[in-house]
Design a protein around this motif. Structure first.
Motif, short mmCIF file in Angstrom:
data_model
loop_
_atom_site.label_atom_id
_atom_site.label_comp_id
_atom_site.label_asym_id
_atom_site.label_seq_id
_atom_site.Cartn_x
_atom_site.Cartn_y
_atom_site.Cartn_z
N GLN A 312 0.98 -1.40 -0.14
CA GLN A 312 0.18 -0.29 0.11
C GLN A 312 0.84 1.40 0.21
O GLN A 312 0.34 2.41 -0.36
N GLY A 313 1.73 0.67 0.37
CA GLY A 313 3.21 2.47 0.41
C GLY A 313 3.03 3.10 1.36
O GLY A 313 3.12 4.70 1.22
N LYS A 314 2.77 2.33 2.37
CA LYS A 314 2.11 3.24 3.37
C LYS A 314 3.68 2.96 4.53
O LYS A 314 4.58 2.84 4.12
N GLU A 315 3.47 3.71 5.55
CA GLU A 315 4.55 3.16 7.06
C GLU A 315 3.86 3.10 7.92
O GLU A 315 2.44 2.74 8.38
N LEU A 316 4.43 2.81 8.84
CA LEU A 316 4.01 1.50 10.42
C LEU A 316 5.60 2.97 11.47
O LEU A 316 6.41 3.09 11.02
N ALA A 317 5.42 2.00 12.48
CA ALA A 317 6.20 2.70 13.68
C ALA A 317 6.18 1.39 14.59
O ALA A 317 4.97 0.96 14.96
N VAL A 318 7.12 1.28 15.16
CA VAL A 318 6.95 -0.20 16.24
C VAL A 318 8.09 1.51 17.27
O VAL A 318 9.42 1.94 17.32
N MET A 319 7.51 1.49 18.55
CA MET A 319 7.43 1.84 19.52
C MET A 319 8.38 0.90 21.40
O MET A 319 7.21 0.01 21.72
N PHE A 320 9.08 0.88 21.71
CA PHE A 320 9.72 0.74 22.82
C PHE A 320 9.42 1.14 23.86
O PHE A 320 9.35 1.85 23.40
N GLU A 366 8.68 -4.41 30.24
CA GLU A 366 9.19 -4.07 28.42
C GLU A 366 8.02 -3.96 27.63
O GLU A 366 7.36 -5.20 27.74
N PHE A 367 7.06 -3.55 27.07
CA PHE A 367 6.23 -3.39 26.17
C PHE A 367 6.66 -2.58 25.10
O PHE A 367 7.82 -2.61 24.78
N VAL A 368 6.10 -3.29 24.15
CA VAL A 368 5.81 -3.20 22.67
C VAL A 368 5.16 -2.87 21.95
O VAL A 368 3.51 -3.39 22.07
N ILE A 369 4.92 -1.81 20.86
CA ILE A 369 3.63 -1.10 20.83
C ILE A 369 4.02 -1.28 18.50
O ILE A 369 4.27 -0.69 18.24
N LEU A 370 3.03 -1.61 17.98
CA LEU A 370 3.08 -1.49 16.94
C LEU A 370 1.81 -0.51 16.38
O LEU A 370 0.74 -0.97 16.72
N LEU A 371 2.33 0.64 15.98
CA LEU A 371 0.90 1.98 15.33
C LEU A 371 1.14 1.18 13.83
O LEU A 371 2.48 1.35 13.12
N SER A 372 0.08 0.02 13.04
CA SER A 372 0.40 -0.59 11.73
C SER A 372 0.10 0.50 10.68
O SER A 372 0.69 0.31 9.49
N GLN A 373 -0.20 2.03 11.00
CA GLN A 373 -0.31 2.42 9.83
C GLN A 373 0.03 4.11 10.52
O GLN A 373 -0.87 4.70 11.42
N VAL A 374 1.13 4.85 9.67
CA VAL A 374 0.45 6.11 10.12
C VAL A 374 1.14 7.48 8.75
O VAL A 374 2.13 6.85 7.86
N GLU A 375 0.95 7.82 8.73
CA GLU A 375 1.19 9.14 7.57
C GLU A 375 2.89 10.08 7.75
O GLU A 375 3.11 9.36 7.24
N ARG A 376 2.96 9.67 9.21
CA ARG A 376 4.83 10.57 9.44
C ARG A 376 4.43 10.25 10.38
O ARG A 376 3.81 10.24 11.02
N GLY A 377 5.89 10.47 11.01
CA GLY A 377 6.37 10.63 11.93
C GLY A 377 6.03 11.18 12.87
O GLY A 377 5.79 10.47 14.10
N ASP A 378 5.31 12.04 13.22
CA ASP A 378 4.59 13.53 14.07
C ASP A 378 3.13 12.28 14.79
O ASP A 378 3.07 12.15 15.74
N VAL A 410 11.25 5.10 19.39
CA VAL A 410 10.62 4.76 18.87
C VAL A 410 11.45 4.80 16.68
O VAL A 410 12.17 5.13 17.55
N SER A 411 11.03 3.84 16.21
CA SER A 411 11.33 3.31 15.05
C SER A 411 10.44 3.39 13.83
O SER A 411 9.54 3.04 14.40
N THR A 412 10.90 3.59 12.86
CA THR A 412 9.65 4.11 11.80
C THR A 412 10.29 3.14 10.84
O THR A 412 11.29 3.10 10.54
N TYR A 413 8.88 1.98 9.34
CA TYR A 413 9.25 1.67 9.07
C TYR A 413 8.25 2.73 6.91
O TYR A 413 7.59 3.60 6.74
N PRO A 414 9.10 2.81 6.38
CA PRO A 414 10.98 2.09 5.68
C PRO A 414 11.84 3.12 6.38
O PRO A 414 13.20 2.74 5.86
#
Length: 721
Positions: A312-320, A366-378, A410-414
């Motif tokens: 889909q050409g989207k971004e996602l974020a992982v939060m530790f 320790e928790f980790v969160i997947l933000l499955s679709q984000v428009e931008r890093g903000d 926080v890290s973001t894909y891609p």
């Protein structure tokens, strides 16, 4: 061929016509265990013959007399399903039990679909499962043998423990046993003559679509149109609409002339087994305390989310996310309250993100969160701030209000990586940076973080060997009476002489030591070495009023701290009043009641106590009155600006007045100029230390200063090379 024959007490006199169980297994250890388990079967009359090669097993099948076969799909030189198919082709009427490993279970299922009787996973093949499986196959063998003599009798035999119905060549019911009546809801008299599809209503267990019956028979045709030989994931719809899982097995019936005359369907209820399997699967993928997905399930969802983002050409974020100072909560309030806090945190995290996002607990705090679709890093920054606010509100646990904060990386894909592992690693690195930047905050991954983290990891690795290699050394900085100029004592300061890096600054390695849990052992060494040096000076006739040693929060909270101090004093012969322990306000305020007990015990020994870095922590006058301390040390950050910043000069003056008013010695740290010294003297500060008087020096030079005993304006030249 290797042959082992087992007899129980009831079958010891069994004749030579006993049925044979053929075991084809090339692992001696696995074979020995299986042979042992089968030897305890007390209700069967059979013997086990073990061969290690498929060719030997095939020869034995050709010779006849095999009641059932137990085959390992992972035989050396064979190809899994091909092993089963060769055996099944040679002896289609011999029931076959498949042995498999965890990673070949899917092949075992395919073998069952192609005609194998059942399968067991070797690591799970306890005595009960193995004996039950072999016993069932032997029953099935008996039933098949009887079928050749009398198919009506076979229907009764094959129904042992199962529901059985029989259909004629036209697909109409001609027989139901009692179990089949119960499971379908149809009485035999009502069902006779009705189409099998009406009596045995089956839907797909996964999708719910109607499944054509395993024995749908085309009217007018000479052969049975067997659509499905077996049904392993089916749901039976009972006559009253109640649904439950079943598995079916089909046996075709023949006349004397060999022509097909119908079919017998045996089926049994597997709903309880499926529910147990589903629960075990859920437990394997979820955290037992919070019910959140665990690492296994999170990694799977993250991998799927990355695949979707690619399409889909989207971004996602992982939060530790890591709770700040959670260990202290566990230690002070107990693990039960700590577990309740983790559950409370989990609930708030789930409420703070979208339904399409995933919150997982990796373990501990320790928790980790997947933000499955984000428009931008903000978007991830907004989520991080929302989470920090949500967790900051007090948690009411066992009628106790517990405050907790969290650090987030926080890290973001891609941008930060193409796969799950790299994103998790980058988020973890960013979390480490958030903790170093004061905690209760979030940080996005930056490339320079990896370099700094790698440097700290190398430093930590060297630090773990520093004690054993005698790389630590103590320097001593004298303290002076500002009215008389006399030396009132020295402060022992830790230094690290790295064999390659040279002298490593304390500000660089002390935080690393605290983070990796080395401060307790390092602190013990500092205390012992400082006291040894104090005794050495005394033996040389050099008098020193006291040696001050810094005590970290980790040391102060250690259960062996008091006994350790007492042991050092006894071992070195240092008088307790000649030892001064310096502790920060923050360390003392972690658990005030416990702190009071520890401080009282130290005072009872006769040790002097000082509050270090006064003014940078709580600075509570109430607790200052309660703590049995002897001295306050004004932090150098205030002293540095007393002649340039009116605000700092007012604060330092107030601190001196507070200390003097409650009868405490007041020591100013970091004095570097004459104007700072003049200010402190005018405001009745009792003692000071700093570069204006002397830098920290090695023990030998410190001894020279102590022999002089008084400040005469020359000590500044005595610096460690």
């Amino acid at each position: 061929m290797q042959s082992l024959e087992y007899r129980t007490a009831q079958t010891i006199h069994a004749n030579d016509n006993d049925e044979c169980v053929l075991l084809i297994e090339d692992s001696a250890d696995d074979a020995a265990r299986i042979l042992y388990e089968l030897s305890s079967v007390a209700t069967q009359r059979f013997h086990v013959e073990w061969v290690t090669e498929l060719s030997s097993g095939i020869d034995h099948l050709h010779s006849g007399g095999v009641g059932c076969a137990v085959i390992d799909l992972s035989l050396a030189g064979c190809d899994g399903l091909g092993t089963f198919e060769r055996v099944f082709q040679i002896a289609p009427r011999v029931p076959i039990l498949i042995l498999c490993a965890d990673d070949t279970e899917e092949l075992a299922r395919q073998a069952v679909q192609r005609g194998a009787r059942d399968y067991v996973i070797k690591d799970h093949a306890d005595s009960y499962r193995l004996r039950r499986a072999v016993g069932a196959m032997m029953d099935h063998r008996v039933a098949q043998a009887a079928l050749l003599e009398n198919e009506a009798a076979n229907v009764a035999l094959i129904s042992i423990g199962e529901a059985v119905l029989r259909a004629d060549v036209y697909g109409n019911i001609v027989y139901l046993n009692q179990m089949a009546e119960t499971m379908t809801g149809w009485q035999r008299e009502e069902a006779l003559g009705r189409p099998i599809s009406e009596i045995l209503r089956i839907v797909d267990g996964a999708g719910g679509a109607t499944v054509r019956n395993a024995v749908e028979i085309a009217i007018g045709e000479d052969q049975i149109a067997s659509v499905t030989a077996n049904c392993l994931n089916c749901t039976l719809i009972r006559r009253d609409g109640f649904a439950f899982g079943i598995e079916t097995k089909v046996t075709h019936t023949h006349g004397e002339d060999g022509r097909l005359t119908g079919a017998v369907v045996a089926f049994h209820d597997v709903s309880a087994a499926r529910a147990t399997s589903a629960e075990l699967s859920r437990q394997a993928q979820h955290d037992s305390l919070t019910g959140l997905p665990n690492r296994i399930l999170f990694n799977d969802r993250l991998t799927q989310a990355i695949s979707l983002a690619v399409r889909q050409g989207k971004e996602l974020a992982v939060m530790f996310l890591d709770l700040d100072h959670f260990k202290k909560i566990n230690d002070s309030l107990g693990h039960a309250v700590g577990d309740q806090l983790l559950v409370s945190v989990a609930r708030r995290l789930v409420k703070s993100v979208r339904r399409t996002d995933t919150v997982s607990r990796l373990g501990g705090d320790e928790f980790v969160i997947l933000l499955s679709q984000v428009e931008r890093g903000d978007d991830a920054a907004i989520a991080a701030r929302k989470i920090i606010r949500a967790l900051a509100a007090p948690h009411l646990l066992d009628n106790k209000s517990v405050d907790v904060s969290a650090s987030i990386g926080v890290s973001t894909y891609p941008a930060d990586g193409p796969d799950a592992n790299s994103l998790m690693d980058k988020a973890d690195t960013a979390l480490y940076d958030a903790k170093e930047n004061g905690r209760n905050t979030y940080q996005f991954f930056r490339p320079d973080m990896h370099e700094r983290l790698e440097e700290e990891r190398l430093l930590e690795a060297d630090l773990r060997y520093a004690l054993g290699r005698n790389e630590f050394v103590l320097h001593y900085q004298p303290k002076f009476n500002l009215q008389t100029g006399e030396i009132t004592g020295v402060e022992a300061l830790l230094r690290w002489e790295h064999p390659k890096r040279g002298m490593v600054p304390p500000a660089q390695f002390i935080p690393v030591a605290e983070e990796c849990g080395l401060m307790v052992s390092i602190g013990r060494w500092v205390l012992l070495e400082a006291c040894r040096q104090s005794r050495a000076w005394s033996d040389l006739g050099i008098e020193v009023a006291s040696v001050a040693v810094n005590v970290s929060a980790a040391e102060f909270e250690d259960k062996d701290f008091l006994s350790g101090v007492r042991a050092v004093l006894i071992a070195t012969g240092v008088e307790p009043p000649n030892l001064e322990l310096e502790m920060t306000e923050s360390a003392l305020m972690e658990d005030t009641e416990s702190t009071l007990v520890t401080l009282a015990a130290l005072k009872a020994m006769g040790v002097q106590l000082a509050i270090d870095d006064f003014g940078t922590g709580y600075s509570s006058f109430t607790y200052l009155r309660r703590f049995p301390v002897d001295a306050l040390k004004v932090d150098q950050s205030f002293v540095r600006e007393i002649t340039a910043n009116p605000g700092d000069s007012t604060i330092v003056s107030a601190m001196i007045n507070i200390g003097n008013s409650v009868g405490l010695r007041v020591i100013a740290e970091g004095v570097e100029t004459q104007s700072q010294l003049d200010f402190l003297q005018r405001h009745n500060c009792g003692e000071a230390q700093g570069y204006y008087f002397s830098r920290p020096v090695v023990a030998k030079l410190a001894g020279t200063l102590l022999q002089a005993g008084i400040y005469e304006g020359e000590q500044r030249s005595l610096e460690t090379p």
